[in-house]
Design a protein around this motif. Structure first.
Motif, PDB file in Angstrom:
ATOM      1  N   VAL A  48      37.660  36.125  62.097  1.00  0.00           N
ATOM      2  CA  VAL A  48      36.260  36.162  61.645  1.00  0.00           C
ATOM      3  C   VAL A  48      36.094  37.191  60.527  1.00  0.00           C
ATOM      4  CG1 VAL A  48      33.904  36.760  62.332  1.00  0.00           C
ATOM      5  CG2 VAL A  48      35.328  35.352  63.835  1.00  0.00           C
ATOM      6  N   GLY A  49      36.719  38.341  60.685  1.00  0.00           N
ATOM      7  CA  GLY A  49      36.653  39.367  59.654  1.00  0.00           C
ATOM      8  C   GLY A  49      37.266  38.912  58.341  1.00  0.00           C
ATOM      9  N   SER A  50      38.348  38.143  58.408  1.00  0.00           N
ATOM     10  CA  SER A  50      38.989  37.631  57.198  1.00  0.00           C
ATOM     11  C   SER A  50      38.043  36.732  56.416  1.00  0.00           C
ATOM     12  CB  SER A  50      40.260  36.853  57.569  1.00  0.00           C
ATOM     13  OG  SER A  50      41.175  37.661  58.263  1.00  0.00           O
ATOM     14  N   VAL A  51      37.359  35.843  57.128  1.00  0.00           N
ATOM     15  CA  VAL A  51      36.397  34.948  56.482  1.00  0.00           C
ATOM     16  C   VAL A  51      35.264  35.754  55.853  1.00  0.00           C
ATOM     17  CG1 VAL A  51      34.737  33.083  56.866  1.00  0.00           C
ATOM     18  CG2 VAL A  51      36.967  33.032  58.004  1.00  0.00           C
ATOM     19  N   ALA A  52      34.828  36.794  56.542  1.00  0.00           N
ATOM     20  CA  ALA A  52      33.739  37.622  56.020  1.00  0.00           C
ATOM     21  C   ALA A  52      34.164  38.389  54.770  1.00  0.00           C
ATOM     22  CB  ALA A  52      33.268  38.593  57.102  1.00  0.00           C
ATOM     23  N   VAL A  53      35.442  38.816  54.697  1.00  0.00           N
ATOM     24  CA  VAL A  53      35.935  39.480  53.495  1.00  0.00           C
ATOM     25  C   VAL A  53      35.850  38.541  52.295  1.00  0.00           C
ATOM     26  CG1 VAL A  53      38.004  40.389  52.361  1.00  0.00           C
ATOM     27  CG2 VAL A  53      37.447  41.124  54.678  1.00  0.00           C
ATOM     28  N   THR A  85      41.152  28.406  42.478  1.00  0.00           N
ATOM     29  CA  THR A  85      40.762  26.999  42.302  1.00  0.00           C
ATOM     30  C   THR A  85      39.472  26.670  43.051  1.00  0.00           C
ATOM     31  OG1 THR A  85      42.081  26.260  44.195  1.00  0.00           O
ATOM     32  CG2 THR A  85      43.177  26.322  42.051  1.00  0.00           C
ATOM     33  N   PHE A  86      39.152  27.463  44.065  1.00  0.00           N
ATOM     34  CA  PHE A  86      37.923  27.247  44.837  1.00  0.00           C
ATOM     35  C   PHE A  86      36.792  28.168  44.396  1.00  0.00           C
ATOM     36  CE2 PHE A  86      41.223  25.880  47.924  1.00  0.00           C
ATOM     37  CZ  PHE A  86      40.815  24.554  48.082  1.00  0.00           C
ATOM     38  N   GLY A  87      37.033  28.905  43.321  1.00  0.00           N
ATOM     39  CA  GLY A  87      35.997  29.818  42.833  1.00  0.00           C
ATOM     40  C   GLY A  87      35.926  31.115  43.595  1.00  0.00           C
ATOM     41  N   ILE A  88      36.973  31.435  44.341  1.00  0.00           N
ATOM     42  CA  ILE A  88      37.038  32.679  45.102  1.00  0.00           C
ATOM     43  C   ILE A  88      37.834  33.694  44.288  1.00  0.00           C
ATOM     44  CG2 ILE A  88      37.910  33.750  47.234  1.00  0.00           C
ATOM     45  CD1 ILE A  88      37.636  31.007  48.567  1.00  0.00           C
ATOM     46  N   PRO A  89      37.394  34.963  44.242  1.00  0.00           N
ATOM     47  CA  PRO A  89      38.161  35.973  43.503  1.00  0.00           C
ATOM     48  C   PRO A  89      39.620  36.010  43.933  1.00  0.00           C
ATOM     49  CG  PRO A  89      36.030  36.857  44.120  1.00  0.00           C
ATOM     50  CD  PRO A  89      36.137  35.515  44.783  1.00  0.00           C
ATOM     51  N   ILE A  90      40.498  36.187  42.961  1.00  0.00           N
ATOM     52  CA  ILE A  90      41.935  36.115  43.220  1.00  0.00           C
ATOM     53  C   ILE A  90      42.379  37.126  44.281  1.00  0.00           C
ATOM     54  CG2 ILE A  90      44.202  36.540  42.183  1.00  0.00           C
ATOM     55  CD1 ILE A  90      43.126  35.339  39.594  1.00  0.00           C
ATOM     56  N   LEU A  91      41.828  38.340  44.226  1.00  0.00           N
ATOM     57  CA  LEU A  91      42.247  39.371  45.175  1.00  0.00           C
ATOM     58  C   LEU A  91      41.852  39.055  46.611  1.00  0.00           C
ATOM     59  CD1 LEU A  91      41.559  42.664  43.174  1.00  0.00           C
ATOM     60  CD2 LEU A  91      43.775  41.685  43.787  1.00  0.00           C
ATOM     61  N   ALA A  92      40.909  38.141  46.803  1.00  0.00           N
ATOM     62  CA  ALA A  92      40.505  37.753  48.155  1.00  0.00           C
ATOM     63  C   ALA A  92      41.382  36.641  48.711  1.00  0.00           C
ATOM     64  CB  ALA A  92      39.041  37.314  48.162  1.00  0.00           C
ATOM     65  N   GLY A  93      42.253  36.081  47.869  1.00  0.00           N
ATOM     66  CA  GLY A  93      43.091  34.961  48.305  1.00  0.00           C
ATOM     67  C   GLY A  93      43.913  35.217  49.556  1.00  0.00           C
ATOM     68  N   PRO A  94      44.601  36.378  49.665  1.00  0.00           N
ATOM     69  CA  PRO A  94      45.410  36.616  50.864  1.00  0.00           C
ATOM     70  C   PRO A  94      44.619  36.572  52.164  1.00  0.00           C
ATOM     71  CG  PRO A  94      46.067  38.112  49.121  1.00  0.00           C
ATOM     72  CD  PRO A  94      44.851  37.401  48.630  1.00  0.00           C
ATOM     73  N   PHE A  95      43.313  36.770  52.107  1.00  0.00           N
ATOM     74  CA  PHE A  95      42.523  36.712  53.334  1.00  0.00           C
ATOM     75  C   PHE A  95      42.316  35.274  53.815  1.00  0.00           C
ATOM     76  CE2 PHE A  95      41.626  40.990  51.884  1.00  0.00           C
ATOM     77  CZ  PHE A  95      41.647  41.706  53.073  1.00  0.00           C
ATOM     78  N   LEU A  96      42.564  34.283  52.920  1.00  0.00           N
ATOM     79  CA  LEU A  96      42.617  32.891  53.376  1.00  0.00           C
ATOM     80  C   LEU A  96      43.764  32.729  54.365  1.00  0.00           C
ATOM     81  CD1 LEU A  96      42.122  31.012  49.973  1.00  0.00           C
ATOM     82  CD2 LEU A  96      40.467  31.097  51.859  1.00  0.00           C
TER      83      LEU A  96
END
Length: 416
Positions: A92-97, A170-181
């Motif tokens: 849940v925290g990962s999604v919130a990040v 590709t989904f419009g999410i900042p690159i640095l947040a990618g690992p939290f996917l």
């Protein structure tokens, strides 16, 4: 009645270790991914190096609170629901990040990182579950087997930082947040594995077999001394184990939190810092079986002493590393991880030996609270120290601090 050298339920113990190992591989990826980019994400959103250590402090503080919850749930209901709850909260925290990064909302980011830390609590407390059904003579090896499983996920996580960043873009999410996917998916799968396959529950089965009574009976003739003396030894053993882990945790978080920032400031990309973190995480967990064997063979105290000396070596190498040398920084963080591994396995074994089965899970949860607080302090203080002085000063100071383990060992030995 089983002997000290054999598990009271060997088939169940083997199954428990396999299931825990699978969950740890998954959760290790979730943990390492967040460590790799957490400080960089905060630095990007706040435009400040001084607060770059705040994410590490927050998710470590979150793991402290979660450790209480995981420990209490495990005490009341067993390891399966306790550990699974921690992993799910981390997801849940990962999604919130990710949501905070999209909204560029620092307040939401800090709250999310705090929640994300719950996954770390389960990552660490899984080691206790590995020892619930282990024979006393092989407890350290059981603990280290569960820790070693984190190696695979821990190495994968940082090395997919760049690909997950591209996917996020590709989904419009900042690159640095990618690992939290990756972190969100990994923690969710780890929880699912435990809920479905961690049967029988190791803690509940250990209680039903009255393992503590069997160990006490098997060792009664060799324990010696009066009951108050045994209680005193248990207390000193518990304290030494806790302090050993606290010191190595504090030093590790202080240095590793600022390493990606230090590398970024010297022109290294995410892939380079991810490689260094991957080496570090591998060194934290890969040597665990050897460390467990050393503790079982020679005792916890010599390995605890080695943790302080190895951490000192790590600090010296990190301080001397040229800013453009990825290899030397990787070596420094490998030594740092190894020192932490020595401290964690030896300290954990001391605690397991000192705490009765009836109150084990609750006590272990509280112990990990202090461990998490130490990590939070190291992570938060590291940014301030590096901003005021330098990365080299931070590394050397941390290494010297780790040497405090040696006088603690001497004090404990003199009191016995």
């Amino acid at each position: 009645m089983s002997s000290v050298g054999s598990s009271p339920a060997p088939e169940a113990q083997r199954r428990v270790l396999v299931v825990l190992a699978i969950a740890q591989v998954l959760s290790g990826a979730g943990l390492a991914a967040g460590i790799t980019v957490g400080a960089l994400l905060a630095q990007d959103m706040l435009n400040s190096t001084g607060l770059a250590g705040l994410p590490s402090a927050l998710f470590t503080a979150g793991s402290a609170l979660a450790a209480v919850g995981v420990g209490r749930i495990s005490q009341a209901c067993g390891r399966r629901p306790g550990l699974a709850a921690g992993y799910l909260t981390g997801a849940v925290g990962s999604v919130a990040v990710i949501a905070a990064a999209v909204a560029r909302n620092p307040t939401l980011l800090f709250i999310a990182l705090f929640v994300y830390g719950a996954g770390t609590a389960s990552n660490l407390q899984a080691r206790y579950a590995g020892a619930d059904l282990a024979a006393p003579a092989h407890r350290a090896l059981a603990v280290s087997t569960v820790l070693a499983a984190l190696t695979v996920g821990g190495v994968i996580g940082p090395n997919v930082a760049a690909p997950t960043g591209a996917l996020a873009d590709t989904f419009g999410i900042p690159i640095l947040a990618g690992p939290f996917l990756l972190a969100g998916a990994a923690y969710s799968l780890a929880a699912l594995v435990l809920v479905v396959w961690l049967r029988p529950d190791p803690l509940l089965l250990a209680r039903s077999l009255d393992l503590q009574q069997q160990v006490a009976a098997a060792t009664a003739e060799t324990a010696g001394g009066t009951e108050p003396a045994r209680v005193e030894r248990r207390g000193s053993w518990l304290m030494l184990g806790v302090l050993t882990m606290i010191l190595t945790q504090l030093v590790l978080f202080a240095i590793v939190t600022m390493t990606p920032v230090y590398m970024h400031d010297r022109g290294h990309g995410t892939a380079a810092s991810g490689l260094v973190i991957a080496v570090h995480v591998g060194a934290k967990y890969f040597p665990s079986p050897l460390t467990g064997w050393l503790v079982d063979r020679y005792g916890s105290v010599p390995v605890a002493a080695a943790s302080g000396l190895t951490s000192l070596a790590a600090g010296i190498v990190a301080a001397a590393a040229p800013g453009d040398s990825v290899a030397v920084l990787a070596l420094a963080l490998a030594l740092l991880g190894l020192g932490w591994n020595f401290g964690l396995v030896s300290g954990t074994t001391m605690i397991i030996d000192a705490v009765p089965l009836a109150t084990r899970a609750k006590t272990q949860g509280m112990v990990d609270v202090s461990l998490a607080i130490a990590g939070a302090a190291g992570g938060l203080g590291s940014g301030l120290v590096m901003s005021a002085a330098s990365y080299s000063f931070l590394a050397v100071t941390g290494g010297i601090l780790a040497l405090a383990i040696l006088p603690l060992i001497a004090a404990t030995a003199s009191s016995r």
